[in-house]
Write an enzyme that holds these catalytic residues in place. Structure first.
Site, short mmCIF file in Angstrom:
data_model
loop_
_atom_site.label_atom_id
_atom_site.label_comp_id
_atom_site.label_asym_id
_atom_site.label_seq_id
_atom_site.Cartn_x
_atom_site.Cartn_y
_atom_site.Cartn_z
CE LYS A 22 3.37 -6.02 3.79
NZ LYS A 22 2.84 -4.85 4.52
CD GLU A 42 0.52 -1.47 8.03
OE1 GLU A 42 0.19 -0.72 8.98
OE2 GLU A 42 0.97 -1.05 6.96
CG ASP A 98 0.46 -4.21 1.94
OD1 ASP A 98 0.68 -5.17 2.71
OD2 ASP A 98 1.21 -3.22 1.86
CG ASP A 140 -0.37 -0.09 2.51
OD1 ASP A 140 0.87 -0.19 2.60
OD2 ASP A 140 -1.12 -0.06 3.52
CD GLU A 182 7.56 -0.01 7.71
OE1 GLU A 182 6.71 -0.82 7.29
OE2 GLU A 182 7.71 1.12 7.22
#
Ligand code: KIV
Length: 255
Positions: free
Chosen positions: A113, A115, A85, A46, A182
């Site tokens: 994926k 978050e 994403d 993204d 990250e």
């Protein structure tokens, strides 16, 4: 490896002590060039919102954007694993997460994926139970950048490191085949990597991760207006484009 890379290959790379090289792509030519160059994973991230669509962060990226960019990127890929994403607010509940993960898979992604760690465990379990491979993402979460007021380093103290290890264990036990970490302090990333059986793929998190991922625009200097501090660019493609266009403009104006 001549055959297409699978999520199991990525998971096994940790045991085989093979480091993973991963980059982003959002379009056909870039995905094809990355695939030809031998990357293991192509992430339709993204981050497209910032480096292609001109948004200030990833929170304005929609499912429609991700479906479109996944559809065109996969056309260029023969070998790498394509991970797409799930954008902001597209996985608020396990049911919504599953529905949107299926839509990305229908466009040709090989995995999705999202978050979050402990708090996203139900979403990850639901997606993985539907046999959709999932890459997790912990540490600094760009979709939370507005709440957090910036891209801040994680894992700076013992409490932060313990929380990150908990996140990593939660996504692993929920069924993720790998996890992006990250902007995590180097020593924290090393401890998370040692604590998990799945590969950690670092971005701005030091050299001890099991693999590295970067936004391709940062690596090749295609977004010259901003480069994160942790990136060492390998090219200045923005300059090459600007110079080539200037020469064309000069030549044309000169008749
Ligand atoms: O969207 C993205 O490009 C990402 C990477 C920074 C890991 O999530």
């Amino acid at each position: 490896m001549d055959r297409p890379v699978t999520p199991d290959d990525i998971r096994r790379s940790k045991l085989e002590r093979r480091k993973l090289a991963c980059l982003t792509a959002y379009d056909y030519p870039t995905a094809r060039l990355l695939d030809e160059a031998g990357v293991d994973v192509i992430l339709v991230g993204d981050s497209v919102g910032m480096v292609v669509l001109g948004h200030p962060d990833t929170t304005l990226v929609t499912m429609a954007d991700m479906l479109h960019h996944t559809r065109i990127a996969v056309r260029g890929v023969k070998r790498a694993l394509v991970v797409a994403d799930l954008p902001y607010h597209s996985y608020e509940t396990p049911a919504q997460a599953l529905e949107n993960a299926r839509r990305l898979m229908d466009e040709g992604a090989g995995a999705v994926k999202l978050e979050g760690g402990v708090s996203r465990r139900p979403q990850i379990e639901t997606i993985v139970s539907a046999r959709i491979p999932l890459m997790a993402h912990i540490g600094m979460l760009p979709q939370n950048v507005r709440e957090e007021g910036g891209y801040k380093l994680k894992g700076r103290d013992e409490a932060g490191i313990v929380a990150l290890i908990e996140d990593g264990r939660a996504v692993e036990s929920a069924g993720a085949f790998s996890v992006v970490i990250e902007i995590v302090a180097r020593d924290a990333a090393q401890r998370i990597t040692a604590a998990l059986g799945i590969p950690t793929i670092g971005i701005g998190s030091g050299e001890h991760c099991d693999g590295q991922i970067l936004v391709t625009h940062d690596l090749i200097g295609l977004f010259p207006w901003f480069t994160p501090k942790f990136v060492r660019p390998e090219a200045q493609v923005g300059t090459v484009i600007r110079d080539a266009v200037r020469r064309f403009v000069d030549r044309t104006h000169a008749g």
